[in-house]
Design a protein around this motif. Sequence first.
Motif, PDB file in Angstrom:
ATOM      1  N   GLY A 132     -40.121 -23.517 -31.868  1.00 44.15           N
ATOM      2  CA  GLY A 132     -40.381 -24.556 -32.952  1.00 44.15           C
ATOM      3  C   GLY A 132     -38.571 -24.903 -33.805  1.00 44.15           C
ATOM      4  N   LEU A 133     -38.029 -23.319 -33.853  1.00 37.92           N
ATOM      5  CA  LEU A 133     -36.518 -24.532 -34.532  1.00 37.92           C
ATOM      6  C   LEU A 133     -35.611 -25.024 -33.500  1.00 37.92           C
ATOM      7  CD1 LEU A 133     -35.701 -20.340 -35.896  1.00 37.92           C
ATOM      8  CD2 LEU A 133     -36.099 -22.746 -37.250  1.00 37.92           C
ATOM      9  N   LEU A 134     -35.601 -24.747 -31.623  1.00 38.01           N
ATOM     10  CA  LEU A 134     -34.858 -25.344 -31.247  1.00 38.01           C
ATOM     11  C   LEU A 134     -35.501 -26.615 -30.646  1.00 38.01           C
ATOM     12  CD1 LEU A 134     -34.179 -22.589 -28.073  1.00 38.01           C
ATOM     13  CD2 LEU A 134     -33.186 -23.240 -29.827  1.00 38.01           C
ATOM     14  N   LEU A 135     -37.041 -27.169 -31.449  1.00 38.66           N
ATOM     15  CA  LEU A 135     -37.684 -28.702 -30.481  1.00 38.66           C
ATOM     16  C   LEU A 135     -36.422 -29.494 -31.799  1.00 38.66           C
ATOM     17  CD1 LEU A 135     -40.692 -27.888 -29.610  1.00 38.66           C
ATOM     18  CD2 LEU A 135     -39.051 -28.073 -28.223  1.00 38.66           C
ATOM     19  N   VAL A 136     -36.805 -28.757 -33.520  1.00 39.68           N
ATOM     20  CA  VAL A 136     -36.346 -29.204 -34.205  1.00 39.68           C
ATOM     21  C   VAL A 136     -34.545 -29.484 -34.449  1.00 39.68           C
ATOM     22  CG1 VAL A 136     -36.252 -29.248 -36.740  1.00 39.68           C
ATOM     23  CG2 VAL A 136     -38.289 -28.591 -35.565  1.00 39.68           C
ATOM     24  N   GLY A 137     -34.447 -28.324 -33.630  1.00 35.30           N
ATOM     25  CA  GLY A 137     -32.461 -28.557 -33.891  1.00 35.30           C
ATOM     26  C   GLY A 137     -32.447 -29.394 -33.138  1.00 35.30           C
ATOM     27  N   LEU A 138     -32.850 -29.601 -32.209  1.00 36.37           N
ATOM     28  CA  LEU A 138     -33.079 -30.733 -30.553  1.00 36.37           C
ATOM     29  C   LEU A 138     -32.558 -32.644 -31.467  1.00 36.37           C
ATOM     30  CD1 LEU A 138     -34.440 -29.126 -27.426  1.00 36.37           C
ATOM     31  CD2 LEU A 138     -31.382 -29.147 -28.661  1.00 36.37           C
ATOM     32  N   VAL A 139     -33.693 -32.798 -32.179  1.00 37.29           N
ATOM     33  CA  VAL A 139     -33.838 -34.141 -32.949  1.00 37.29           C
ATOM     34  C   VAL A 139     -32.318 -34.380 -32.601  1.00 37.29           C
ATOM     35  CG1 VAL A 139     -35.019 -35.265 -34.589  1.00 37.29           C
ATOM     36  CG2 VAL A 139     -35.722 -33.421 -33.690  1.00 37.29           C
ATOM     37  N   PRO A 140     -30.900 -34.463 -33.426  1.00 44.91           N
ATOM     38  CA  PRO A 140     -29.988 -35.225 -33.346  1.00 44.91           C
ATOM     39  C   PRO A 140     -29.641 -35.446 -32.251  1.00 44.91           C
ATOM     40  CG  PRO A 140     -29.938 -33.412 -35.047  1.00 44.91           C
ATOM     41  CD  PRO A 140     -31.702 -33.135 -34.484  1.00 44.91           C
ATOM     42  N   LEU A 141     -29.922 -34.844 -31.268  1.00 41.33           N
ATOM     43  CA  LEU A 141     -29.386 -35.015 -29.488  1.00 41.33           C
ATOM     44  C   LEU A 141     -30.245 -36.169 -29.709  1.00 41.33           C
ATOM     45  CD1 LEU A 141     -26.822 -33.164 -28.852  1.00 41.33           C
ATOM     46  CD2 LEU A 141     -28.337 -31.854 -30.448  1.00 41.33           C
ATOM     47  N   VAL A 142     -31.230 -35.973 -29.424  1.00 40.00           N
ATOM     48  CA  VAL A 142     -32.064 -36.711 -29.030  1.00 40.00           C
ATOM     49  C   VAL A 142     -31.484 -38.185 -29.694  1.00 40.00           C
ATOM     50  CG1 VAL A 142     -34.582 -37.681 -28.979  1.00 40.00           C
ATOM     51  CG2 VAL A 142     -33.977 -35.106 -28.665  1.00 40.00           C
ATOM     52  N   VAL A 143     -31.581 -38.662 -30.011  1.00 44.07           N
ATOM     53  CA  VAL A 143     -31.282 -39.608 -30.817  1.00 44.07           C
ATOM     54  C   VAL A 143     -29.771 -39.859 -30.885  1.00 44.07           C
ATOM     55  CG1 VAL A 143     -31.045 -40.905 -32.780  1.00 44.07           C
ATOM     56  CG2 VAL A 143     -32.402 -39.280 -33.007  1.00 44.07           C
ATOM     57  N   TRP A 196     -26.748 -24.309 -35.471  1.00 35.95           N
ATOM     58  CA  TRP A 196     -27.878 -23.379 -35.630  1.00 35.95           C
ATOM     59  C   TRP A 196     -28.837 -23.542 -35.112  1.00 35.95           C
ATOM     60  CZ3 TRP A 196     -27.291 -21.282 -39.580  1.00 35.95           C
ATOM     61  CH2 TRP A 196     -26.146 -22.373 -40.950  1.00 35.95           C
ATOM     62  N   LEU A 197     -28.862 -23.975 -33.631  1.00 36.07           N
ATOM     63  CA  LEU A 197     -29.343 -24.401 -32.440  1.00 36.07           C
ATOM     64  C   LEU A 197     -29.498 -22.705 -32.387  1.00 36.07           C
ATOM     65  CD1 LEU A 197     -29.224 -27.368 -30.670  1.00 36.07           C
ATOM     66  CD2 LEU A 197     -31.471 -26.105 -31.665  1.00 36.07           C
ATOM     67  N   VAL A 198     -28.192 -22.359 -31.901  1.00 31.01           N
ATOM     68  CA  VAL A 198     -27.472 -20.625 -31.000  1.00 31.01           C
ATOM     69  C   VAL A 198     -28.476 -19.779 -32.508  1.00 31.01           C
ATOM     70  CG1 VAL A 198     -25.493 -19.512 -30.495  1.00 31.01           C
ATOM     71  CG2 VAL A 198     -25.872 -22.090 -29.642  1.00 31.01           C
ATOM     72  N   GLN A 199     -27.970 -20.431 -33.179  1.00 29.48           N
ATOM     73  CA  GLN A 199     -28.309 -19.247 -34.537  1.00 29.48           C
ATOM     74  C   GLN A 199     -30.303 -19.010 -34.845  1.00 29.48           C
ATOM     75  OE1 GLN A 199     -25.817 -16.866 -36.679  1.00 29.48           O
ATOM     76  NE2 GLN A 199     -25.204 -18.307 -34.479  1.00 29.48           N
ATOM     77  N   ALA A 200     -30.848 -19.442 -33.622  1.00 32.60           N
ATOM     78  CA  ALA A 200     -31.954 -19.920 -34.013  1.00 32.60           C
ATOM     79  C   ALA A 200     -32.912 -18.385 -33.190  1.00 32.60           C
ATOM     80  CB  ALA A 200     -33.115 -21.370 -33.010  1.00 32.60           C
ATOM     81  N   GLY A 201     -31.973 -17.861 -32.247  1.00 32.13           N
ATOM     82  CA  GLY A 201     -32.477 -16.659 -31.808  1.00 32.13           C
ATOM     83  C   GLY A 201     -32.322 -15.431 -32.955  1.00 32.13           C
ATOM     84  N   LYS A 202     -31.450 -15.317 -33.878  1.00 32.36           N
ATOM     85  CA  LYS A 202     -31.305 -14.078 -34.562  1.00 32.36           C
ATOM     86  C   LYS A 202     -32.556 -14.703 -35.623  1.00 32.36           C
ATOM     87  CE  LYS A 202     -27.784 -13.201 -37.311  1.00 32.36           C
ATOM     88  NZ  LYS A 202     -25.488 -14.242 -36.948  1.00 32.36           N
ATOM     89  N   ALA A 203     -32.252 -15.891 -35.932  1.00 36.11           N
ATOM     90  CA  ALA A 203     -33.166 -16.449 -36.971  1.00 36.11           C
ATOM     91  C   ALA A 203     -34.750 -16.053 -36.493  1.00 36.11           C
ATOM     92  CB  ALA A 203     -33.181 -17.912 -37.370  1.00 36.11           C
ATOM     93  N   ALA A 204     -35.467 -16.216 -35.737  1.00 37.06           N
ATOM     94  CA  ALA A 204     -36.716 -15.915 -35.319  1.00 37.06           C
ATOM     95  C   ALA A 204     -37.267 -14.447 -35.128  1.00 37.06           C
ATOM     96  CB  ALA A 204     -36.764 -16.364 -33.544  1.00 37.06           C
ATOM     97  N   ILE A 205     -35.504 -13.362 -34.642  1.00 34.00           N
ATOM     98  CA  ILE A 205     -36.042 -11.999 -34.856  1.00 34.00           C
ATOM     99  C   ILE A 205     -36.021 -11.290 -35.929  1.00 34.00           C
ATOM    100  CG2 ILE A 205     -34.515  -9.618 -34.492  1.00 34.00           C
ATOM    101  CD1 ILE A 205     -34.457 -10.621 -31.926  1.00 34.00           C
ATOM    102  N   GLY A 208     -36.554 -15.216 -40.835  1.00 32.42           N
ATOM    103  CA  GLY A 208     -36.585 -14.880 -41.962  1.00 32.42           C
ATOM    104  C   GLY A 208     -36.351 -17.175 -41.531  1.00 32.42           C
ATOM    105  N   GLY A 209     -36.590 -17.447 -40.664  1.00 29.88           N
ATOM    106  CA  GLY A 209     -36.331 -19.001 -39.690  1.00 29.88           C
ATOM    107  C   GLY A 209     -34.489 -18.874 -40.532  1.00 29.88           C
ATOM    108  N   TRP A 210     -34.567 -20.447 -40.623  1.00 35.38           N
ATOM    109  CA  TRP A 210     -32.727 -20.900 -40.551  1.00 35.38           C
ATOM    110  C   TRP A 210     -32.879 -20.960 -42.329  1.00 35.38           C
ATOM    111  CZ3 TRP A 210     -33.937 -25.890 -37.802  1.00 35.38           C
ATOM    112  CH2 TRP A 210     -33.222 -25.726 -36.302  1.00 35.38           C
ATOM    113  N   PRO A 211     -31.353 -20.843 -42.780  1.00 33.08           N
ATOM    114  CA  PRO A 211     -31.120 -20.979 -44.166  1.00 33.08           C
ATOM    115  C   PRO A 211     -31.439 -22.748 -44.124  1.00 33.08           C
ATOM    116  CG  PRO A 211     -29.376 -20.277 -42.792  1.00 33.08           C
ATOM    117  CD  PRO A 211     -30.256 -20.581 -41.512  1.00 33.08           C
ATOM    118  N   ALA A 212     -31.503 -23.105 -45.599  1.00 36.10           N
ATOM    119  CA  ALA A 212     -31.163 -24.390 -46.021  1.00 36.10           C
ATOM    120  C   ALA A 212     -30.447 -25.226 -45.363  1.00 36.10           C
ATOM    121  CB  ALA A 212     -31.635 -24.219 -47.883  1.00 36.10           C
TER     122      ALA A 212
END
Lengths: 240, 308
Positions: A132-143, A196-205, A208-212
């Motif tokens: 989920g975090l990866l898909l959201v974090g990729l949005v700016p790259l798509v645009v 933050w994409l790379v940090q998604a792995g750490k956040a998932a473990i 807590g998810g991503w920080p604000a």
Amino acid sequence: MTHVRYDILRMVRNRAFLALTLALPLVLFLSVASGQRHATHDGVGFPLYFMTAMAVYGAMFAVISPGARIARDRASGWTRQMRITPLRIRADFAAKVLTAYLLALPTLALLYLAGAALGVHLGATQWLKLTGLLLVGLVPLVVLGLALGYLLPVDALTPALGGIVVLLALLGGVYGFQLATSGPMFDVMKALPSYWLVQAGKAAIAGGGWPAEAWIVVAAWTIVLIPVAAVVYRRSTSRI
Amino acid sequence: MTQSNDHTGGIVLTSLSKSYGSVRAVRSIDLQIAPGETVALLGPNGAGKTTTIDMVLGLTRPDSGSISLFGMTPAQAVAAGAVGGMLQTGSPLDHMKVRELVSLMASYYPHPLDVGDALRRTGAAEFAGQWTTKLSGGQAQRVRFAAALVGDADLLLLDEPTAGIDVEGRREFWQAMRAVAGRGKTVVFATHYLEEADAFADRIVLMSHGRIVADGPATEIKARAAARTIRGTLPGADLAGLVALPGVAAADRHGDTIILSCSDSDAALRPLLGAFPEIRDIEVGGGSLEEAFLELTAADKLDPEVVR
């Protein structure tokens, strides 16, 4: 719907592109991580860190790649032919976003399988959270891919897309090391979605998810890039 | 032609201008085209035909002036599916077969033609299963034609649709077009072939240097185009003096022979004999269509009031 269907079909028919996009991050992951199965990095096991990093690397290439198709179509002159049909900008963008994610998903799946094979253990919710975090974090790259596709000539686009992904990857810590952990360079890194994409792995473990901060960075990039893409789309009708 | 003054009915261009840097591609043209008319935009390269078509299609924004298509702006008309266009350039999209590409184009329009029908009419049916990247130039042109046609739009704009096509291909193209125009569509096409404009259009709009220099029924333009040429023997002729005669558009000399291209040979002949009494072997004849066309588009010499 026909527009979306043929956009997907055209992507899938581009076999060499498809194979390279899917295989490159996988090969990189296996060749580097298989020798460091028991190492740790940035507070997590190296295979998890590098699996996430290579998933990010591959997915960034995947979601930015519609830009290349857009630029090719513009160079062929057919974009102008499409622009005098009732096809709307939203429908066209939606199709490109969909193809971008359709390519990103198998990229992620292959990396997950390879990661699991090298001993990455995550619970179901952790896998889902990571994805989920990866898909959201990729949005700016798509645009960004859309904007560049409508902005740059086709021969400038390949180096531009490649260069941008590599730069974002380097600064985001995709290559298995971080350029900085404090100071102004670190501030720059934290302002990039790739970090933050790379940090998604750490956040998932951690669970807590991503920080604000991460959500703000991703949202800001998206909000800035969408109007840019819309403007270059509308301007891209001149004769080439 | 009762609708030619109806500002909502057809195409209305008002004081339309477009420049590219210092090049004034289109210079304040006014044009009204009624629904159902078939109009040729005739003129040499650089006359402003493509720029005009691009503006009508909404691909290029005019510097000034306005465009109304059936009472709508170009963008609105395009969004409503009221416009079909065949542009000069555009290689069909890669990784697609011909039939797929034409189906894709059809899918954008509210009431498209049957895809098979469009392919047959444009002569593209025989290679419908071919990859678009494997087409010859003539085949690609048919695919572009099918793509323009398949939307079944009320207004069709064709920018030099037969450029680079052999004589046989051109004949087939116009046969297919005739069937389309017969169905009440408004058709506007750009060409630099006078014969094409004459054979196919109800009305010819002659453009030169970004202006409309003549506009009328094809027969009228042709009659005007059949301008008279005066030839005679006049050693040591004063060309400037000859050009200054009324009704003379251009003067040329081959040895002792002078050739006067005239917009009105009768008006030219009378003062010619008085001013140059030594002239002999005078012949008055019709010029070729091509000569006349060049004459009409030599805008710098023409008084727009006279030509219109």
